[in-house]
Design a protein around this motif. Structure first.
Motif, mmCIF file in Angstrom:
data_model
loop_
_atom_site.group_PDB
_atom_site.id
_atom_site.type_symbol
_atom_site.label_atom_id
_atom_site.label_comp_id
_atom_site.label_asym_id
_atom_site.label_seq_id
_atom_site.Cartn_x
_atom_site.Cartn_y
_atom_site.Cartn_z
ATOM 1 N N LYS A 68 5.759 2.432 -12.130
ATOM 2 C CA LYS A 68 5.222 1.790 -11.184
ATOM 3 C C LYS A 68 4.360 2.639 -10.249
ATOM 4 O O LYS A 68 4.277 1.362 -8.799
ATOM 5 C CB LYS A 68 6.912 0.994 -10.740
ATOM 6 C CG LYS A 68 7.506 0.556 -11.895
ATOM 7 C CD LYS A 68 8.521 -0.261 -10.863
ATOM 8 C CE LYS A 68 9.256 -0.972 -12.538
ATOM 9 N NZ LYS A 68 9.001 -1.898 -12.441
ATOM 10 N N PHE A 69 4.345 3.359 -10.256
ATOM 11 C CA PHE A 69 3.441 4.074 -9.048
ATOM 12 C C PHE A 69 2.639 4.866 -9.440
ATOM 13 O O PHE A 69 2.728 5.701 -10.689
ATOM 14 C CB PHE A 69 4.217 4.299 -7.707
ATOM 15 C CG PHE A 69 5.198 6.062 -8.990
ATOM 16 C CD1 PHE A 69 5.105 6.791 -8.871
ATOM 17 C CD2 PHE A 69 6.903 5.869 -8.967
ATOM 18 C CE1 PHE A 69 5.695 8.041 -9.959
ATOM 19 C CE2 PHE A 69 7.329 6.542 -9.673
ATOM 20 C CZ PHE A 69 7.556 7.689 -10.109
ATOM 21 N N ASP A 70 1.217 5.424 -8.922
ATOM 22 C CA ASP A 70 0.505 6.436 -9.285
ATOM 23 C C ASP A 70 0.760 8.450 -8.321
ATOM 24 O O ASP A 70 1.026 7.741 -7.420
ATOM 25 C CB ASP A 70 -0.779 6.040 -8.074
ATOM 26 C CG ASP A 70 -1.591 5.273 -9.380
ATOM 27 O OD1 ASP A 70 -1.493 4.778 -10.316
ATOM 28 O OD2 ASP A 70 -2.520 4.056 -8.299
ATOM 29 N N TYR B 167 0.714 -1.256 0.041
ATOM 30 C CA TYR B 167 -0.198 0.366 0.300
ATOM 31 C C TYR B 167 0.937 1.107 0.292
ATOM 32 O O TYR B 167 2.536 0.792 0.520
ATOM 33 C CB TYR B 167 -0.649 -0.453 1.291
ATOM 34 C CG TYR B 167 0.191 0.534 2.700
ATOM 35 C CD1 TYR B 167 0.135 1.580 3.153
ATOM 36 C CD2 TYR B 167 0.449 -0.671 2.860
ATOM 37 C CE1 TYR B 167 0.660 1.869 4.138
ATOM 38 C CE2 TYR B 167 1.191 -0.900 4.345
ATOM 39 C CZ TYR B 167 1.260 0.452 4.957
ATOM 40 O OH TYR B 167 1.745 0.770 5.719
ATOM 41 N N VAL B 168 0.250 2.962 -0.216
ATOM 42 C CA VAL B 168 0.993 3.904 -0.344
ATOM 43 C C VAL B 168 0.384 4.795 -0.140
ATOM 44 O O VAL B 168 -1.161 4.737 0.007
ATOM 45 C CB VAL B 168 1.618 4.063 -1.372
ATOM 46 C CG1 VAL B 168 1.637 5.288 -2.368
ATOM 47 C CG2 VAL B 168 2.512 2.960 -2.444
ATOM 48 N N ALA B 169 0.502 6.005 1.255
ATOM 49 C CA ALA B 169 0.009 6.613 1.822
ATOM 50 C C ALA B 169 -0.406 7.349 0.716
ATOM 51 O O ALA B 169 0.275 7.810 -0.098
ATOM 52 C CB ALA B 169 0.298 7.458 3.044
ATOM 53 N N ARG B 170 -1.728 8.096 0.785
ATOM 54 C CA ARG B 170 -2.377 9.361 -0.094
ATOM 55 C C ARG B 170 -1.490 10.536 -0.096
ATOM 56 O O ARG B 170 -1.701 10.828 1.244
ATOM 57 C CB ARG B 170 -3.927 8.997 0.350
ATOM 58 C CG ARG B 170 -4.589 8.049 -0.164
ATOM 59 C CD ARG B 170 -5.948 7.660 0.173
ATOM 60 N NE ARG B 170 -6.474 6.989 0.061
ATOM 61 C CZ ARG B 170 -6.744 6.076 -1.123
ATOM 62 N NH1 ARG B 170 -6.733 6.443 -1.741
ATOM 63 N NH2 ARG B 170 -8.110 4.241 -0.903
ATOM 64 N N ASN B 171 -1.321 10.733 -0.353
ATOM 65 C CA ASN B 171 -0.549 11.603 -1.506
ATOM 66 C C ASN B 171 -1.184 13.103 -2.272
ATOM 67 O O ASN B 171 -1.399 12.936 -3.277
ATOM 68 C CB ASN B 171 1.104 12.062 -1.110
ATOM 69 C CG ASN B 171 1.676 13.185 -1.330
ATOM 70 O OD1 ASN B 171 0.978 14.299 -1.515
ATOM 71 N ND2 ASN B 171 2.828 13.103 -0.258
#
Length: 61
Positions: free
Chosen positions: A56-58, A24-28
């Motif tokens: 590789k990332f949003d 998961y990635v914290a929303r930014n």
């Protein structure tokens, strides 16, 4: 607090927030990004698209 207790606490908090696993990635929102960082993220996305790939990332830019 031991490291095991800390780890358990973090896992509980992630579960409360709806995150699972380690992917998961914290929303930014990107609201406070510098223009140079926005340009860099845009260039990365465009280069990936030119290769027919997804970055590789949003990123919000």
């Amino acid at each position: 607090m031991t490291l095991e207790q800390l780890s358990d606490s973090i896992d509980r908090k992630k579960a409360e927030l709806g995150y699972s696993g380690t992917d998961y990635v914290a929303r930014n929102s990107g609201k406070y990004r510098t223009q140079s960082k926005r340009d860099l993220l845009r260039n990365i996305a465009e280069a990936a698209a030119a290769r027919g790939e997804k970055p590789k990332f949003d990123a919000n830019y």
